[in-house]
Design a protein around this motif. Sequence first.
Motif, PDB file in Angstrom:
ATOM      1  N   ALA A  33       8.833  -5.953   4.986  1.00 17.21           N
ATOM      2  CA  ALA A  33       8.156  -7.381   4.345  1.00 17.21           C
ATOM      3  C   ALA A  33       7.079  -7.245   3.234  1.00 17.21           C
ATOM      4  O   ALA A  33       6.372  -6.180   3.530  1.00 17.21           O
ATOM      5  CB  ALA A  33       7.923  -8.357   5.348  1.00 17.21           C
ATOM      6  N   MET A  34       7.230  -7.930   2.446  1.00 20.42           N
ATOM      7  CA  MET A  34       6.168  -7.823   1.550  1.00 20.42           C
ATOM      8  C   MET A  34       5.480  -9.422   1.291  1.00 20.42           C
ATOM      9  O   MET A  34       6.340 -10.367   1.519  1.00 20.42           O
ATOM     10  CB  MET A  34       6.656  -7.475   0.139  1.00 20.42           C
ATOM     11  CG  MET A  34       6.937  -6.026   0.082  1.00 20.42           C
ATOM     12  SD  MET A  34       7.345  -5.542  -1.291  1.00 20.42           S
ATOM     13  CE  MET A  34       5.715  -5.269  -2.290  1.00 20.42           C
ATOM     14  N   THR A  50       5.580 -14.817   1.860  1.00 16.57           N
ATOM     15  CA  THR A  50       6.085 -13.430   2.368  1.00 16.57           C
ATOM     16  C   THR A  50       7.750 -13.615   2.106  1.00 16.57           C
ATOM     17  O   THR A  50       8.291 -14.459   2.078  1.00 16.57           O
ATOM     18  CB  THR A  50       5.812 -13.228   3.620  1.00 16.57           C
ATOM     19  OG1 THR A  50       6.604 -14.424   4.679  1.00 16.57           O
ATOM     20  CG2 THR A  50       4.513 -13.349   4.112  1.00 16.57           C
ATOM     21  N   ILE A  51       8.285 -12.251   1.681  1.00 18.36           N
ATOM     22  CA  ILE A  51       9.451 -11.909   1.724  1.00 18.36           C
ATOM     23  C   ILE A  51      10.059 -10.758   2.601  1.00 18.36           C
ATOM     24  O   ILE A  51       9.307  -9.898   2.311  1.00 18.36           O
ATOM     25  CB  ILE A  51      10.156 -11.959   0.133  1.00 18.36           C
ATOM     26  CG1 ILE A  51      11.468 -11.886  -0.104  1.00 18.36           C
ATOM     27  CG2 ILE A  51       9.313 -10.874  -0.245  1.00 18.36           C
ATOM     28  CD1 ILE A  51      12.021 -11.940  -1.290  1.00 18.36           C
ATOM     29  N   ASP A  98       4.519  -4.486   4.396  1.00 14.62           N
ATOM     30  CA  ASP A  98       4.528  -3.938   5.759  1.00 14.62           C
ATOM     31  C   ASP A  98       5.255  -2.816   5.932  1.00 14.62           C
ATOM     32  O   ASP A  98       6.380  -2.732   5.353  1.00 14.62           O
ATOM     33  CB  ASP A  98       4.942  -5.047   6.439  1.00 14.62           C
ATOM     34  CG  ASP A  98       4.073  -6.161   6.800  1.00 14.62           C
ATOM     35  OD1 ASP A  98       4.380  -7.489   5.944  1.00 14.62           O
ATOM     36  OD2 ASP A  98       2.924  -5.963   7.314  1.00 14.62           O
ATOM     37  N   ARG A  99       4.932  -1.716   6.652  1.00 15.06           N
ATOM     38  CA  ARG A  99       5.628  -0.726   6.909  1.00 15.06           C
ATOM     39  C   ARG A  99       6.995  -1.021   7.446  1.00 15.06           C
ATOM     40  O   ARG A  99       6.946  -1.970   8.425  1.00 15.06           O
ATOM     41  CB  ARG A  99       4.781   0.368   7.681  1.00 15.06           C
ATOM     42  CG  ARG A  99       3.950   1.359   7.002  1.00 15.06           C
ATOM     43  CD  ARG A  99       2.911   1.948   7.771  1.00 15.06           C
ATOM     44  NE  ARG A  99       3.854   2.609   8.707  1.00 15.06           N
ATOM     45  CZ  ARG A  99       3.135   3.910   9.320  1.00 15.06           C
ATOM     46  NH1 ARG A  99       1.779   4.259   9.312  1.00 15.06           N
ATOM     47  NH2 ARG A  99       4.010   4.505  10.378  1.00 15.06           N
ATOM     48  N   SER A 100       8.012  -0.232   7.393  1.00 13.21           N
ATOM     49  CA  SER A 100       9.358  -0.324   8.011  1.00 13.21           C
ATOM     50  C   SER A 100       9.202  -0.693   9.652  1.00 13.21           C
ATOM     51  O   SER A 100       9.987  -1.176  10.175  1.00 13.21           O
ATOM     52  CB  SER A 100      10.285   0.766   7.637  1.00 13.21           C
ATOM     53  OG  SER A 100       9.690   1.878   8.006  1.00 13.21           O
ATOM     54  N   GLY A 104       1.850  -0.891  10.472  1.00 11.06           N
ATOM     55  CA  GLY A 104       0.804  -0.938   9.385  1.00 11.06           C
ATOM     56  C   GLY A 104       1.227  -1.525   8.004  1.00 11.06           C
ATOM     57  O   GLY A 104       2.273  -1.892   7.864  1.00 11.06           O
ATOM     58  N   ALA A 105       0.163  -1.734   7.366  1.00  7.01           N
ATOM     59  CA  ALA A 105       0.448  -2.184   6.003  1.00  7.01           C
ATOM     60  C   ALA A 105      -0.219  -1.711   4.745  1.00  7.01           C
ATOM     61  O   ALA A 105      -1.561  -1.168   5.153  1.00  7.01           O
ATOM     62  CB  ALA A 105       0.266  -3.806   6.302  1.00  7.01           C
TER      63      ALA A 105
END
Length: 117
Positions: A33-34, A50-51, A98-100, A104-105
């Motif tokens: 997500a971003m 967010t998306i 956000d990491r897959s 973490g991000a």
Amino acid sequence: QVQLVESGGGLVQAGGSLRLSCAASGSIFSFAAMGWYRQAPGKQRELVATITKGGGTIYADSVKGRFTISRDNAKNTMYLQMNSAKPEDTAVYYCKADRSDWRGAYWGQGTQVTVSS
């Protein structure tokens, strides 16, 4: 290490529009997500929108109907279209990825948005 760079901030009058961009140093396709967050002086950082990887979106109540989040995987860029800006939208806007694996991000350095009344 992924780098995120925001741009498009600036000064806008109330009722005006701005489009923020968040460019990633690599592919954004894999991000779970971003999102866009903002922090006004003296306040905590808060979620704006967010998306997800699948295109699902969530908006803060304060921006629903005025802001639109989108992502262009081909350009490795996320956007925030801000319409009908209000003085209370004044803040530093940050993008987050956000990491897959959700472990973490990554954060950008932020871009200032100022809405004058």
